[in-house]
Design an enzyme around this catalytic site. Structure first.
Site, PDB file in Angstrom:
ATOM      1  N   GLY A   1      56.645  77.137-120.974  1.00 52.15           N
ATOM      2  CA  GLY A   1      56.060  78.464-121.926  1.00 52.15           C
ATOM      3  C   GLY A   1      57.012  79.095-122.701  1.00 52.15           C
ATOM      4  O   GLY A   1      56.694  80.398-122.938  1.00 52.15           O
TER       5      GLY A   1
ATOM      6  N   LYS B   1      56.952  74.979-126.849  1.00 49.46           N
ATOM      7  CA  LYS B   1      57.447  73.937-127.264  1.00 49.46           C
ATOM      8  C   LYS B   1      56.636  72.881-128.438  1.00 49.46           C
ATOM      9  O   LYS B   1      56.446  72.930-129.115  1.00 49.46           O
ATOM     10  CB  LYS B   1      57.852  72.786-125.818  1.00 49.46           C
ATOM     11  CG  LYS B   1      59.499  74.206-125.511  1.00 49.46           C
ATOM     12  CD  LYS B   1      59.798  72.495-124.187  1.00 49.46           C
ATOM     13  CE  LYS B   1      59.094  72.525-122.859  1.00 49.46           C
ATOM     14  NZ  LYS B   1      58.430  74.008-122.272  1.00 49.46           N
ATOM     15  N   THR B   2      55.201  72.980-127.164  1.00 46.48           N
ATOM     16  CA  THR B   2      53.802  72.617-128.265  1.00 46.48           C
ATOM     17  C   THR B   2      53.713  73.235-129.201  1.00 46.48           C
ATOM     18  O   THR B   2      52.987  72.577-130.131  1.00 46.48           O
ATOM     19  CB  THR B   2      52.620  72.703-126.510  1.00 46.48           C
ATOM     20  OG1 THR B   2      53.595  71.611-125.799  1.00 46.48           O
ATOM     21  CG2 THR B   2      51.502  71.426-127.090  1.00 46.48           C
TER      22      THR B   2
ATOM     23  N   SER C   1      78.291  74.718-111.198  1.00 42.48           N
ATOM     24  CA  SER C   1      78.579  76.283-111.724  1.00 42.48           C
ATOM     25  C   SER C   1      78.803  77.004-110.735  1.00 42.48           C
ATOM     26  O   SER C   1      79.285  78.790-111.178  1.00 42.48           O
ATOM     27  CB  SER C   1      77.176  76.376-112.222  1.00 42.48           C
ATOM     28  OG  SER C   1      75.966  77.051-112.218  1.00 42.48           O
TER      29      SER C   1
ATOM     30  N   LYS D   1      71.553  82.563-118.345  1.00 45.39           N
ATOM     31  CA  LYS D   1      72.505  82.953-116.970  1.00 45.39           C
ATOM     32  C   LYS D   1      73.188  84.723-117.832  1.00 45.39           C
ATOM     33  O   LYS D   1      73.024  85.679-116.663  1.00 45.39           O
ATOM     34  CB  LYS D   1      73.722  81.869-116.859  1.00 45.39           C
ATOM     35  CG  LYS D   1      73.558  80.599-115.987  1.00 45.39           C
ATOM     36  CD  LYS D   1      74.716  80.559-116.065  1.00 45.39           C
ATOM     37  CE  LYS D   1      74.509  78.807-115.537  1.00 45.39           C
ATOM     38  NZ  LYS D   1      75.585  78.544-114.656  1.00 45.39           N
TER      39      LYS D   1
END
Length: 807
Positions: free
Chosen positions: A369, A372-373, A711, A754
């Protein structure tokens, strides 16, 4: 020469300009005049009982009416008759009398020049008779291969003995070019004049022979075509009488016609394969199984757009403006895309083709979402190329990409070839969606086919099993998308250049919703812009409390919910006119609140640490809870932790033990369990007893969600140090970073997501590895850096000093 009763030469005569004809003496010719200059010259000649000279204009200067635009020679003659025509033109009957030469201008309106006659030089009659016989011979030869000379004219040429008269007759008949006619006309040497004429007649004979030969061939070809057409029509009639369907023959003829039209654009192997299958189809019986299969093959391959390319020139300005118009933020991906196409434009401008292997395939990587496309869609729009989308999610059969062999029933070309056929161009933009979700099964490994498709060294000779010949895919722009780069096989990753498309900040989501999502959804639902308004606080609340995602896909769905309910409200109450969505009535449009990230409560607690995690839908605050239980130094881990996080916990335990042993973490001795004897004797216990006499239980809520990743080291260490030292952890601090066994803080990934999560949770401080601070801080949005204090650390001692409250 009938000039006796006129003035002696040289004399002053008016000029008639002639654009088309080249007149000769002894000719009586009608002239149609429309120019004022020519009409004035005729009027002057009649009024003054004067001769005129008709001079042809030079090539390329027709219509000009100056002395410089005409040849300096022409025909001296008289005006026999003048008639005015209804259309404004004047028709005169002109009789040529002699050749004349214009020497200088003498007057204007009309133009008058000083004219003298061109008198022929004396000749040797014996030599001239021999030359004249050659002229007559060439005229006879030319008359046999052309239609220049009618019988009466031939007879006149044979009987006349005047050399210049014969030259004038022949020149007027063969219609010499103006310049060549002028050269012969002005020549006073009769012998030279006839020799020039002989040269021209020889040239004309050769040209006429060639034309005659070509006409003969054309006529023969036409006769053959007419004969074939006649026979074919007869055959059709016979077949109709016999009840035979000739539709198949027409189909085969149409296939051959299409194949020949594409021949120059396709490779030799493609032409040979299609021709072979077409010949085979023509030999087969229409009802055979193979005939149906081959016909299907021909229909597919003849749809391939060989040689058809989108011709629009590549302009980097178009790409940049289209990306800016369609997408808010995403500055780094847009900059990288612009650089990619800037290289291509520079190569085109300098007339160079892209080197094989010189440019990698772009792959947009990021959570669902985030656009990218749609980035690929914008690229296709900017380049004016068709877009082909190939969804690779769950693809296991390699034949879906390479095509099925024609031995199988229902065989079809691969998705790439089908996409090119649908695009009707050989250079579309092909989006390979979800390339990280391609799977391997007993039907082959699709990633192996993708290697060939995406490798610039190989895709110029991509072979589809169905078409069975090589196709050039080097002009295709391939763009891949992926959610998790780690799931893409290493050889395939090596052929791609990854452009990270990361999470949006709340402010970016707000701008996207206001500029794009809300207007688009209102239009989709038939609503006008003024009929539905969403206040800024309501939109921010919608983003914060009703969506949980890195991108804006769910936000689009929530806005669509508002649009649907608004449409219903307007239909139910026509007097309503306008629907206003505010923070107060937002709950009427939404089903339930989805708290994305729990806000910090600013309460200092022992053994509770705020860690930061990257998820597929963006960043998240990960609480790590630790308790101590009397025991023997064991450690229990819960919360669906992966192997990497379990190892991080074990390393963190060892690191904290080392800190306690070295005295860098002060232990509250009052919390160390004592035996009855130790209490009586008031024995002084070593600090290390705290981790020997307690078991630790570390839990990462919620337990149903799997968690893993390198992490959580410093967060685990802080939680363990807090519970063993009995020191509360400062509230409002979040942290991310891995820790080594020697206590060094190691860099991590996903820093932007983050820190956005820390900002959403209301954290005032974020602790990150120093290497990330130096390398990735420019990617962090300003709105996050303005609110959250970002502290870089290199050692675990720095982390514990920042997070643990003093005694």
């Amino acid at each position: 020469m009938q000039l006796d009763h006129y003035a002696s030469f040289p004399t002053e005569l008016p000029v008639i300009f002639e654009d088309g004809l080249f007149l000769y003496p002894f000719m009586i010719s009608p002239l149609f005049l429309k120019d004022d200059e020519n009409i004035a010259a005729v009027t002057y000649a009649i009024e003054h009982d004067s001769l005129v000279i008709v001079c042809p204009t030079k090539e390329g200067q027709e219509g000009e009416r100056t002395l410089e635009s005409i040849h300096d020679a022409g025909v001296i003659g008289s005006i026999m008759r003048k008639v005015s025509l209804p259309d404004g033109r004047v028709k005169v009957l002109f009789q040529g009398l002699a050749r004349g030469k214009a020497m200088e201008a003498r007057g204007e309106d009309p133009l008058r020049v000083l004219v003298d006659t061109i008198d022929p030089k004396p000749v040797n009659e014996i030599k001239m008779d021999a030359i004249l016989e050659v002229v007559r011979e060439k005229v006879r030869a030319l008359s046999q291969v052309s239609n220049f000379f009618p019988p009466d004219l031939l007879r006149t040429i044979e009987e006349t003995q005047e050399y210049n008269r014969i030259a004038d007759l022949i020149c007027s008949t063969v219609k010499l070019p103006k310049q060549r006619a002028y050269e012969m006309f002005v020549e006073a040497d009769t012998e030279q004049r006839l020799l020039l004429l002989i040269d021209y007649l020889i040239e004309e004979i050769e040209a006429s022979k060639l034309q005659r030969e070509i006409r003969t061939k054309v006529n023969t070809k036409m006769e053959q075509i007419n004969k074939e057409y006649f026979l074919k029509e007869q055959l059709k009639e016979i077949q109709q009488e016999l009840g035979v369907d000739n539709q198949r023959e027409e189909e085969i003829a149409e296939y051959r016609k299409q194949l020949e039209a594409m021949k120059e654009h396709m490779g030799e192997d493609a032409y040979k394969e299609i021709s072979k299958q077409l010949d085979r189809y023509a030999r087969l019986h229409p009802d055979s199984a193979d005939a149906g299969m081959i016909q299907g093959y021909l229909e597919w391959v003849l749809e391939i757009p060989f040689g058809k390319l989108a011709k629009k020139a590549l302009k980097i300005e178009n790409v940049e403006s289209q990306l800016d118009a369609d997408h808010f933020s995403l500055e780094k991906p847009k900059k990288r895309i612009s650089e990619f196409f800037a290289v291509k434009e520079l190569m085109e401008l300098r007339g160079k083709s892209a080197q094989k292997g010189g440019s990698a395939i772009l792959c947009f990587a990021g959570p669902p979402g985030v656009g990218k496309t749609s980035l690929a869609n914008s690229i296709a729009t900017a380049l004016k190329r068709p877009l082909v989308r190939i969804a690779l999610g769950g693809l296991e059969d390699v034949n879906e990409l390479r095509g099925h062999r024609r031995t199988y029933i229902g065989a079809m070309p691969g998705r790439v070839v089908q996409g090119i056929i649908d695009a009707k161009k050989m250079n579309p933009v092909v989006v390979l969606d979800e390339i990280d979700k391609v799977g391997m099964s007993h039907r082959g490994d699709p990633t192996a086919a993708l290697l060939e498709i995406l490798d610039p060294e190989q895709n110029s000779h991509f072979r589809d099993y169905f078409v069975n010949f090589d196709l050039d895919l080097s002009q295709v722009i391939f763009i891949a998308t992926a959610n998790d780069v780690g799931r893409i096989p290493a050889p395939l990753r090596d052929r791609m250049e990854f452009i990270g498309v990361s999470s949006y900040t709340p402010q970016e989501k707000f701008e996207i919703a206001k500029r794009y999502l809300l207007p688009q959804e209102l239009k989709k639902h038939g609503l006008k812009k003024q009929e539905v308004t969403v206040s800024a606080p309501a939109m921010k609340e919608l983003i914060h409390s009703y969506t949980r995602e890195a991108g804006v896909r769910n936000l689009r769905r929530r806005i669509a919910d508002i649009a649907r309910k608004s449409a219903k409200m307007i239909l139910e109450d026509p007097t309503l006119g306008k629907v206003s969505v505010t923070v107060k009535n937002l709950k009427e449009f939404m089903d339930k609140t989805v708290f994305e990230i729990e806000k910090t409560d600013n309460v200092n607690r022992v053994g509770v640490v705020n860690g930061l995690a990257w998820t597929a839908v963006g960043g998240d605050v990960l609480k790590i809870e630790t308790i101590r239980i009397k025991g023997k130094g064991q450690m229990q881990l819960t919360g669906s932790l992966g192997e990497v996080m379990k190892e991080s916990a074990r390393i963190a335990m060892s690191v904290v033990k080392t800190q306690i042993d070295n005295g860098k973490v002060k232990v509250d001795h009052a919390i160390i369990p004592r035996t009855f004897k130790e209490q009586e004797e008031q024995t002084t216990l070593d600090a290390s007893e705290v981790y020997k006499r307690y078991d630790l239980h570390i839990h990462v809520p919620d337990g149903a969600t799997p968690k893993d990743g390198p992490s959580a080291g410093i967060a685990m260490s802080t939680a363990i140090a807090s519970i063993l030292s009995n020191k509360p952890v400062r509230a409002g601090i979040a942290m991310t970073g891995e820790v080594s066994l020697s206590g060094n803080v190691l860099p991590i990934g996903g820093l932007k997501e983050k820190l956005i999560a820390a900002h959403k949770a209301g954290m005032h401080t974020a602790i990150i590895p120093k290497k990330n601070y130096e390398r990735d801080l420019d990617e962090i949005p300003d709105e996050v850096k303005e609110v959250v204090t970002i502290v870089p650390v290199e050692r675990i001692e720095e982390v514990l000093k920042l997070t643990l409250l003093p005694e």
